[in-house]
Design a protein around this motif. Structure first.
Motif, PDB file in Angstrom:
ATOM      1  N   ASP A   1      83.534  23.835  73.337  1.00  0.00           N
ATOM      2  CA  ASP A   1      83.814  24.469  74.645  1.00  0.00           C
ATOM      3  C   ASP A   1      85.091  25.377  74.442  1.00  0.00           C
ATOM      4  O   ASP A   1      86.259  24.594  73.883  1.00  0.00           O
ATOM      5  CB  ASP A   1      84.019  23.836  75.657  1.00  0.00           C
ATOM      6  CG  ASP A   1      82.359  23.080  75.852  1.00  0.00           C
ATOM      7  OD1 ASP A   1      81.463  23.394  75.356  1.00  0.00           O
ATOM      8  OD2 ASP A   1      82.397  21.634  76.423  1.00  0.00           O
TER       9      ASP A   1
ATOM     10  N   ARG B   1      87.119  27.442  77.480  1.00  0.00           N
ATOM     11  CA  ARG B   1      87.373  27.690  78.722  1.00  0.00           C
ATOM     12  C   ARG B   1      88.554  28.598  78.606  1.00  0.00           C
ATOM     13  O   ARG B   1      89.763  28.070  78.506  1.00  0.00           O
ATOM     14  CB  ARG B   1      87.517  26.540  79.752  1.00  0.00           C
ATOM     15  CG  ARG B   1      87.400  26.781  81.130  1.00  0.00           C
ATOM     16  CD  ARG B   1      87.750  25.953  82.139  1.00  0.00           C
ATOM     17  NE  ARG B   1      89.128  25.659  82.396  1.00  0.00           N
ATOM     18  CZ  ARG B   1      89.533  25.196  83.536  1.00  0.00           C
ATOM     19  NH1 ARG B   1      88.806  24.772  84.262  1.00  0.00           N
ATOM     20  NH2 ARG B   1      90.903  25.372  83.627  1.00  0.00           N
TER      21      ARG B   1
ATOM     22  N   THR C   1      88.164  26.001  89.650  1.00  0.00           N
ATOM     23  CA  THR C   1      87.017  26.437  88.897  1.00  0.00           C
ATOM     24  C   THR C   1      87.356  27.158  87.723  1.00  0.00           C
ATOM     25  O   THR C   1      88.384  27.610  87.526  1.00  0.00           O
ATOM     26  CB  THR C   1      85.997  27.129  89.841  1.00  0.00           C
ATOM     27  OG1 THR C   1      86.565  28.322  90.209  1.00  0.00           O
ATOM     28  CG2 THR C   1      85.599  26.051  90.955  1.00  0.00           C
TER      29      THR C   1
ATOM     30  N   SER D   1      82.797  25.535  85.417  1.00  0.00           N
ATOM     31  CA  SER D   1      83.148  24.087  85.797  1.00  0.00           C
ATOM     32  C   SER D   1      83.694  24.106  87.252  1.00  0.00           C
ATOM     33  O   SER D   1      84.536  25.066  87.452  1.00  0.00           O
ATOM     34  CB  SER D   1      83.962  23.878  84.555  1.00  0.00           C
ATOM     35  OG  SER D   1      84.993  24.517  84.602  1.00  0.00           O
ATOM     36  N   TRP D   2      83.703  23.027  87.671  1.00  0.00           N
ATOM     37  CA  TRP D   2      84.480  22.780  88.995  1.00  0.00           C
ATOM     38  C   TRP D   2      84.953  21.369  88.909  1.00  0.00           C
ATOM     39  O   TRP D   2      84.312  20.254  88.866  1.00  0.00           O
ATOM     40  CB  TRP D   2      83.373  22.872  90.019  1.00  0.00           C
ATOM     41  CG  TRP D   2      83.924  22.740  91.428  1.00  0.00           C
ATOM     42  CD1 TRP D   2      85.169  22.756  91.712  1.00  0.00           C
ATOM     43  CD2 TRP D   2      83.244  21.970  92.322  1.00  0.00           C
ATOM     44  NE1 TRP D   2      85.528  22.468  92.975  1.00  0.00           N
ATOM     45  CE2 TRP D   2      84.149  21.882  93.530  1.00  0.00           C
ATOM     46  CE3 TRP D   2      81.986  21.476  92.542  1.00  0.00           C
ATOM     47  CZ2 TRP D   2      83.623  21.177  94.805  1.00  0.00           C
ATOM     48  CZ3 TRP D   2      81.536  21.130  93.877  1.00  0.00           C
ATOM     49  CH2 TRP D   2      82.551  20.963  94.947  1.00  0.00           C
ATOM     50  N   ARG D   3      86.291  21.383  89.042  1.00  0.00           N
ATOM     51  CA  ARG D   3      86.960  19.909  89.045  1.00  0.00           C
ATOM     52  C   ARG D   3      87.155  19.389  90.569  1.00  0.00           C
ATOM     53  O   ARG D   3      87.660  20.108  91.349  1.00  0.00           O
ATOM     54  CB  ARG D   3      88.544  20.348  88.483  1.00  0.00           C
ATOM     55  CG  ARG D   3      89.241  18.518  88.554  1.00  0.00           C
ATOM     56  CD  ARG D   3      88.689  18.147  87.291  1.00  0.00           C
ATOM     57  NE  ARG D   3      89.695  16.900  86.904  1.00  0.00           N
ATOM     58  CZ  ARG D   3      90.513  16.664  85.999  1.00  0.00           C
ATOM     59  NH1 ARG D   3      90.591  17.764  85.225  1.00  0.00           N
ATOM     60  NH2 ARG D   3      91.005  15.644  85.952  1.00  0.00           N
TER      61      ARG D   3
ATOM     62  N   SER E   1      84.387  15.936  87.611  1.00  0.00           N
ATOM     63  CA  SER E   1      84.170  17.578  87.733  1.00  0.00           C
ATOM     64  C   SER E   1      82.548  17.674  87.342  1.00  0.00           C
ATOM     65  O   SER E   1      81.785  16.897  86.620  1.00  0.00           O
ATOM     66  CB  SER E   1      85.093  17.995  86.359  1.00  0.00           C
ATOM     67  OG  SER E   1      84.699  17.638  85.137  1.00  0.00           O
TER      68      SER E   1
ATOM     69  N   ARG F   1      79.709  20.679  85.880  1.00  0.00           N
ATOM     70  CA  ARG F   1      79.802  21.727  84.956  1.00  0.00           C
ATOM     71  C   ARG F   1      78.246  22.332  84.767  1.00  0.00           C
ATOM     72  O   ARG F   1      77.282  21.407  84.815  1.00  0.00           O
ATOM     73  CB  ARG F   1      79.903  21.297  83.712  1.00  0.00           C
ATOM     74  CG  ARG F   1      79.974  22.202  82.377  1.00  0.00           C
ATOM     75  CD  ARG F   1      80.074  21.469  81.005  1.00  0.00           C
ATOM     76  NE  ARG F   1      79.508  21.845  79.830  1.00  0.00           N
ATOM     77  CZ  ARG F   1      80.024  22.902  78.976  1.00  0.00           C
ATOM     78  NH1 ARG F   1      81.201  22.958  79.157  1.00  0.00           N
ATOM     79  NH2 ARG F   1      79.411  23.387  78.101  1.00  0.00           N
TER      80      ARG F   1
ATOM     81  N   ASN G   1      75.611  25.111  82.345  1.00  0.00           N
ATOM     82  CA  ASN G   1      75.725  26.156  81.246  1.00  0.00           C
ATOM     83  C   ASN G   1      74.512  26.481  81.129  1.00  0.00           C
ATOM     84  O   ASN G   1      73.341  25.852  81.384  1.00  0.00           O
ATOM     85  CB  ASN G   1      76.501  25.448  80.250  1.00  0.00           C
ATOM     86  CG  ASN G   1      75.621  24.444  79.513  1.00  0.00           C
ATOM     87  OD1 ASN G   1      75.742  23.145  79.808  1.00  0.00           O
ATOM     88  ND2 ASN G   1      74.811  24.758  78.302  1.00  0.00           N
TER      89      ASN G   1
ATOM     90  N   SER H   1      81.188  14.834  84.621  1.00  0.00           N
ATOM     91  CA  SER H   1      82.413  14.297  83.730  1.00  0.00           C
ATOM     92  C   SER H   1      83.203  13.388  84.649  1.00  0.00           C
ATOM     93  O   SER H   1      83.571  13.435  85.790  1.00  0.00           O
ATOM     94  CB  SER H   1      83.201  15.270  83.089  1.00  0.00           C
ATOM     95  OG  SER H   1      82.415  15.942  82.103  1.00  0.00           O
TER      96      SER H   1
END
Length: 525
Positions: free
Chosen positions: A52, A54, A62, A98-100, A106, A108, A110, A137
């Motif tokens: 990955d 990012r 995000t 993604s979003w924490r 978090s 994700r 895709n 995650s």
């Protein structure tokens, strides 16, 4: 679309990629695969590995990135097909978001597309696939996470018999940047800088000389945050000036900087520009992290001071100054046997010191209406004050220098001194040490439970009695304040300069001191 517009659009797209903080991760997971709606294929197992990248951080924790994945899997084949099994290798690429949600969790999503190569007994071929997945995650540390993923993939197997695969997996994710080169995302910057005067070096342990702003840019809250300051040579060790139990992601705090300097500050005879270090130690998801930044800090010479607080000058008053000790003890030994009954000991020794200062040849060098007026009324101006040994060596000084010297001599003999300030001027006073002597005398100041005798120390060509009378008149006729030395020292510690013992004063003859002393005591009323 014009070429200029296209260039701006391209720059807008790639700028976040170039300038944002990149994050690289490696994911590995075993998978369960189910072939939905197919009478030919059934369930199977496999494994996948993904890389990955990012490259874009967005608001509200995000972000966007690209994902490249490789996988291997098998599917069971219907018994009546005549085949024993189906296997495939695949590789694809696609974007993800993604979003924490909070410190530990978090989400994700895709999509990806690519090619897969299958093997069915002697038959093999390479075809297209496309799919998508959602995952959640749990972050164990900045570099290690556990995740669960579910998704759907369409495999173009044949026109009449495509493979619709539902995938479930559990795996681990490794943040490669945090493993190979951990980066602190907690930032610090200076937002205010105040003057640092060596004579007040001990004062800065509890009073700030700068303000810094700390911002947590980690994706999670940080804990056990310790912020310390170190100025090498002038500190024995770093001083932790702030301890924060927790700092939320995106949170900013402003902190006053304090430090425990050592006496090496008093070696500075000229202004210097130093580079100090602010260190940030903290824990992020349990892992220790550190960051630091440089604080450029001007430090003035040891004689420098401003008049934001008149009590600051008390740091220059020192009963440990070798020259002051020598001077005062010499005078004490000369008049000790001549002290009279009926006059307080403190008054007699103060008179002897004043008269000996005149004999020694100390001169008042600056008119009270000039320089001190300007500097005492403007805290932005830095003044230069003498230590006792310097005033004795130079045989002169302004009103503050002479008051510092006189109070130092008094303190050597165990007599508490004081500063008296009136607009544009500073002079001295001392504790009489007797609650009855001179009762009703307007020339004696009652202050905070003690009785003080003011002395206009700048009258170097006059006698002690005259200096007392003038000092008392100034007190009565002006807006005056009295600052007792022992109270001053609770805030501004007394200091002394190493090496000042090399400049001991050349004292007058003791016979002359005795003569002046007797004349002075005879005048006291």
């Amino acid at each position: 679309m014009s070429r200029k517009t296209l260039s701006v659009l391209i720059l807008f797209i790639i700028a976040p990629i170039v300038f944002a903080e990149n994050e690289f991760a490696f994911r590995l997971m075993p998978q369960f695969t189910g072939a939905a709606g197919s009478s030919y294929f059934s369930n199977g197992f496999g494994a996948a590995a993904a890389f990955d990248w990012r490259f874009l951080s967005l608001p509200r924790n995000t972000g966007l990135g690209l994902n490249a994945a490789l996988g291997f899997g098998t599917l069971s084949v219907a018994e009546d097909s005549g085949y024993s099994g189906f296997s495939m290798f695949e590789g694809g690429i696609g974007p993800f978001g993604s979003w924490r949600i909070n410190d530990r969790f978090s989400l994700r999503a895709n999509i990806n597309a690519g090619l897969y190569h299958y093997q069915l007994e002697d038959n093999n071929n390479t075809r297209l696939f496309v799919g998508g997945a959602l995952s959640g995650s749990f972050h164990l540390s900045p570099w290690l996470s556990l995740f669960a993923e579910g998704g759907y993939t369409y495999y173009a197997f044949s026109d009449v018999n495509p493979i619709n695969a539902l995938k479930l997996g559990l795996g681990i994710s490794l943040n490669l940047g945090e493993i190979l080169r951990p980066v602190s995302r907690v930032q610090g910057e200076r937002i205010a800088q105040y003057r640092v005067f060596p004579v007040s070096f001990a004062w800065y342990e509890r009073n700030s000389f700068a303000t810094v702003r700390i911002t947590n840019n980690e994706p999670n809250a940080i804990t056990q945050v310790n912020v310390s300051f170190l100025l090498e040579r002038y500190m024995n060790e770093g001083t932790v000036f702030a301890e924060l139990p927790r700092l939320e992601p995106g949170q900013t705090v402003e902190l006053p900087v304090t430090a425990l300097f050592n006496e090496s500050m008093l070696d500075l005879t000229a202004n210097v520009l130093t580079n100090a270090r602010i260190s940030l130690d903290y824990r992020s998801l349990g892992a220790k992290k550190q960051n630091a930044f440089t604080l450029e800090m001007p430090v003035f010479h040891r004689n420098a001071m401003n008049w934001d607080d008149d009590r600051r000058a008390a740091s220059f008053v020192s009963p440990r100054d070798p020259a002051a000790m020598y001077f005062a003890r010499y005078v004490e030994s000369a008049v000790r046997d001549l002290l009279r009954d009926g006059v307080p000991r403190n008054v007699q020794y103060a008179a002897a010191l004043f008269e000996t200062i005149n004999l020694y040849g100390i001169n008042y060098l600056i008119d009270p209406a000039s320089l001190f007026v300007e500097k005492s009324g403007n805290v932005a101006i830095v003044d230069r004050l003498n230590y006792p040994y310097e005033t004795l060596y130079y045989r002169g000084g302004d009103c503050s220098d002479l008051a510092i010297l006189f109070c130092s001599l008094l303190e050597v003999l165990g007599i508490e001194g004081a500063f008296i300030t009136i607009p544009g001027h500073l002079y001295a006073a001392f504790d009489i040490g007797d609650s009855q002597w001179g009762a009703g005398n307007d020339n004696i100041i009652a202050h905070n439970g003690k009785r003080w005798m003011p002395v206009e120390i700048t009258l170097t060509g006059d006698n002690f009695n005259r200096a007392w009378q003038v000092g008392a008149r100034e007190w009565r006729t002006s807006e005056s304040e009295l600052f007792a030395m022992h109270e001053n020292w609770k805030t501004y510690q007394s200091v002394s300069i190493s090496g000042s013992g090399d400049l001991l004063p050349d004292m007058p003859e003791s016979g002359e001191i005795v003569k002046r002393f007797v004349e002075s005591i005879n005048r006291i009323r």
